[in-house]
Motif scaffolding. Sequence first.
Motif, short mmCIF file in Angstrom:
data_model
loop_
_atom_site.label_atom_id
_atom_site.label_comp_id
_atom_site.label_asym_id
_atom_site.label_seq_id
_atom_site.Cartn_x
_atom_site.Cartn_y
_atom_site.Cartn_z
N VAL C 26 0.86 -1.40 -0.06
CA VAL C 26 -0.29 0.26 -0.13
C VAL C 26 1.01 0.69 0.12
O VAL C 26 0.75 2.13 -0.62
CB VAL C 26 -1.41 0.14 1.21
CG1 VAL C 26 -1.20 1.20 1.63
CG2 VAL C 26 -2.18 -0.59 0.79
N VAL C 30 0.89 4.20 -2.76
CA VAL C 30 0.59 5.93 -2.62
C VAL C 30 1.76 6.26 -3.60
O VAL C 30 1.59 7.00 -4.42
CB VAL C 30 0.52 5.78 -1.28
CG1 VAL C 30 0.59 7.60 -0.77
CG2 VAL C 30 -0.94 4.92 -0.54
N GLU C 33 1.13 6.27 -7.24
CA GLU C 33 0.14 6.77 -7.14
C GLU C 33 0.58 8.43 -6.75
O GLU C 33 -0.04 9.57 -8.15
CB GLU C 33 -1.03 6.83 -5.93
CG GLU C 33 -2.30 7.83 -6.67
CD GLU C 33 -3.61 7.17 -6.41
OE1 GLU C 33 -3.74 5.73 -6.04
OE2 GLU C 33 -4.49 7.69 -7.45
N ARG C 236 -12.67 3.73 -7.87
CA ARG C 236 -11.49 4.44 -8.05
C ARG C 236 -12.39 5.61 -9.55
O ARG C 236 -13.35 5.38 -9.40
CB ARG C 236 -11.01 3.72 -9.23
CG ARG C 236 -9.99 3.15 -8.16
CD ARG C 236 -8.74 3.87 -7.43
NE ARG C 236 -8.31 4.13 -8.18
CZ ARG C 236 -6.46 5.04 -8.33
NH1 ARG C 236 -6.46 4.96 -6.62
NH2 ARG C 236 -6.00 5.67 -9.28
N HIS C 253 -16.01 8.46 3.67
CA HIS C 253 -15.10 8.72 5.34
C HIS C 253 -14.12 10.31 5.68
O HIS C 253 -13.05 11.09 6.09
CB HIS C 253 -13.40 8.30 5.18
CG HIS C 253 -12.91 8.50 3.77
ND1 HIS C 253 -11.94 9.84 3.00
CD2 HIS C 253 -12.47 7.49 2.69
CE1 HIS C 253 -12.19 9.75 2.00
NE2 HIS C 253 -12.03 8.86 1.06
N LEU C 262 -5.61 5.91 7.16
CA LEU C 262 -5.42 5.23 6.63
C LEU C 262 -5.27 3.52 6.17
O LEU C 262 -5.16 2.94 5.16
CB LEU C 262 -3.55 5.16 7.53
CG LEU C 262 -2.55 4.29 6.31
CD1 LEU C 262 -2.33 4.98 5.30
CD2 LEU C 262 -1.49 4.03 7.47
N TYR C 265 -6.99 3.10 3.11
CA TYR C 265 -6.79 3.38 2.08
C TYR C 265 -5.69 2.36 1.69
O TYR C 265 -6.18 1.82 1.01
CB TYR C 265 -5.58 4.78 2.17
CG TYR C 265 -5.63 5.50 1.56
CD1 TYR C 265 -5.70 6.02 0.40
CD2 TYR C 265 -6.75 6.75 2.60
CE1 TYR C 265 -5.64 7.34 -0.44
CE2 TYR C 265 -6.21 7.94 1.94
CZ TYR C 265 -6.33 7.93 0.87
OH TYR C 265 -6.43 9.88 0.18
N GLU C 268 -9.06 0.42 0.05
CA GLU C 268 -9.57 -0.01 -0.96
C GLU C 268 -8.24 -0.15 -1.95
O GLU C 268 -8.57 -0.33 -3.14
CB GLU C 268 -9.24 1.91 -1.18
CG GLU C 268 -9.94 2.25 -2.35
CD GLU C 268 -9.63 4.04 -2.70
OE1 GLU C 268 -9.91 5.03 -1.57
OE2 GLU C 268 -9.71 4.20 -4.24
N TYR C 269 -7.61 -0.19 -1.48
CA TYR C 269 -5.67 -0.68 -2.60
C TYR C 269 -6.27 -2.18 -2.73
O TYR C 269 -5.02 -2.63 -3.71
CB TYR C 269 -3.99 0.24 -1.63
CG TYR C 269 -4.21 1.51 -2.29
CD1 TYR C 269 -3.80 1.74 -4.26
CD2 TYR C 269 -4.19 2.79 -1.48
CE1 TYR C 269 -3.68 2.51 -4.54
CE2 TYR C 269 -3.68 3.79 -1.71
CZ TYR C 269 -3.46 4.29 -3.16
OH TYR C 269 -3.31 5.14 -3.40
#
Lengths: 123, 174, 371
Positions: C26, C30, C33, C236, C253, C262, C265, C268-269
């Motif tokens: 992750v 990030v 990304e 996404r 959130h 986090l 996150y 989601e990832y």
Amino acid sequence: MEALVPILVLTLVVATFGSLLVYVSSILGPKKHYTRTKYMPYECGLPGTESETTNVSVRYYLTAILFIVFDIEILFMYPWALTYRDFIEAGHGAYIFWVMFVFIALFLFGLIWEIRSKALEWD
Amino acid sequence: MADIVVFYIFAGISLAAAAGVVFHPNPVVSVLHLVAAMVGVSGLFFTLGAPFIGMVQILVYAGAVIILFLFVVMIFDLKTDGKNPFTYGLVTHYAKLLFIGCLTGLLLSKLLFKLDGFEFQSPDPLAPQYEVRNLAKVMFTDYMFMFEVLGLLLLVIPIGAVALSRVRGGTHAE
Amino acid sequence: MGASGFEIVVNTIKMLAIFLLMVQLVPILVWVERRGSAYIQNRFGPNRVGPLGLTQLLADAVKFLFKEEFRPPSSVAFMYYAAPVLALIPGALAFAAIPLSAPFTLDYDGQTYNFLFQSYQLGAGIVFVLAVSSLGAYALLFAGWGSGNKYSLMGALRASAQMISYELALGLSLVGILMIYGTFSFSEMVSAQQGPLNFVLFGTPVVIDFLPNWGIFYQPLGFILFFAATFAETNRAPFDLPEAEAELVAGYHTEYGGLKMLMFYIGEYGHMMVASALLTTFYFGGWDLPFGSEFLKEALPSSFIYSLVMHLVFMGKVLFFLWVFVWVRWTVPRFRYDQLMDLGWKTMLPVALANTVATAVIVVLFNSVGR
């Protein structure tokens, strides 16, 4: 049954890991003093105007009930797709095709009816 | 040994969650308890040796039906602090107790008295009909007609739902 | 978990390693990304902390750790704290069911043990992944309802309506690939995709040497539908309406910060990783390296090392799709809500249905595609 034990163990591990993260931040983080605006539900910086529970559009209900129906129909296609080759190899290819064709025709009829009756319009 | 422990874990989850559904005053939280109950029931299907049915249980009930319940509950106004006559009225209170009493009595009667001719057959976990492939073969040959009728039934449901949401005064009215 | 002590130990280590792999990827994602977005938008992105800005991840993690723990008084305590934990579970459970590499053998105490490169194998693995992913909506609903904020609630409702709408197209696009391979098991699907492209055309076997035997050649339309639906399932861009910042602050959130943010996150990832792994497994041969698998198996000294090399191949494919997720975010603008629903119900669902019927006709006519 044997497959269930690792799933349960992994769920427990992930849940423990997550709870630990939530707990750790409560120990390490600083404790700031109380201000009135800090404890209000966030609303773009302005004082809140409405209560937090708002009524939900009936379209969510329609979406959900259509989803259930189509989801069940798709789930019935899974065993069909799984055994499709078996039926063909046994020489019943046309039979199993038409069995599902009737089902898919009903599915499609339902979908077209929904679209034409404007049940799926979001404006 | 291990399967008995797993069975009691899932049975406990479903029962506790079901109790939460009945006793929680806030309808939304009550519906969310139902998710846990469904996951518990799905685990019970796993212990019976029918993992496919267990997964379908999660996919259809937890993934679809309860989201519908949640939307339906949220359509109603819930601004009264969660305490409203729907769950706290005297009549509903006694109705709940009555139903719980009936169900408990049913279970106890099963445990305490043995009725002749009502022997419960526990399913054999390794029976071949639980395998998805065999399930499908039976469904598309012996129960082919039922299967098509089911397709017709599933066609009727959304038509009814659309008709209902269209009645005068609704937000979907024309 | 296994019969002997050795098997239990190896399986437990494997399970933890796969979970940690997911969590450890992750921060790197990030970074990818942020740097990727900067590259696409002609900016620099985080490049000050360490080489290429890579230690920015550590700095961020420390910052997250020392944020103030805060819960808005209007929230429901249990649901507010349970939501981030629930966001982790579906991704982790689904990722553990996907074979990440070839099975391997280990010798211990004079005996040879077989292991799979996945935490657990289920006969109906595909249905399991779909079932577990459908539970992902509850993390959002818990967060939305538990926060006591109307933007959170609206974001959660939108997100769950969107997820269920695209779950239909997602599930239906899989029927074609199930028909071709006739199995619910990931491992069988991967092993059916090895070797050169070969199928039977009106009773004559056809072999095309220069193409791998991958699912995308049998299900191109199914691939496109599945690919588009995964974007909506993972919330996404261009389907990130639940957190459309211009309308809903940050969606479900809004009231979260620090480590709890986090964890959303990571969730989601994690969903993105599951989606990429599924795309790889269904349409791009899983851990299969075209024209090299056989050679490597001979050349490498042990099956464990072979398995690790194949895992790198698999992760290479997964990372490619993860990069596509970032790429698309800065290429396609966000949909409007009615456009999103129209695309899901009026375009993708009928097309997926047509794909199913077409596949059925082709399979029954040509009698044997793929297998």
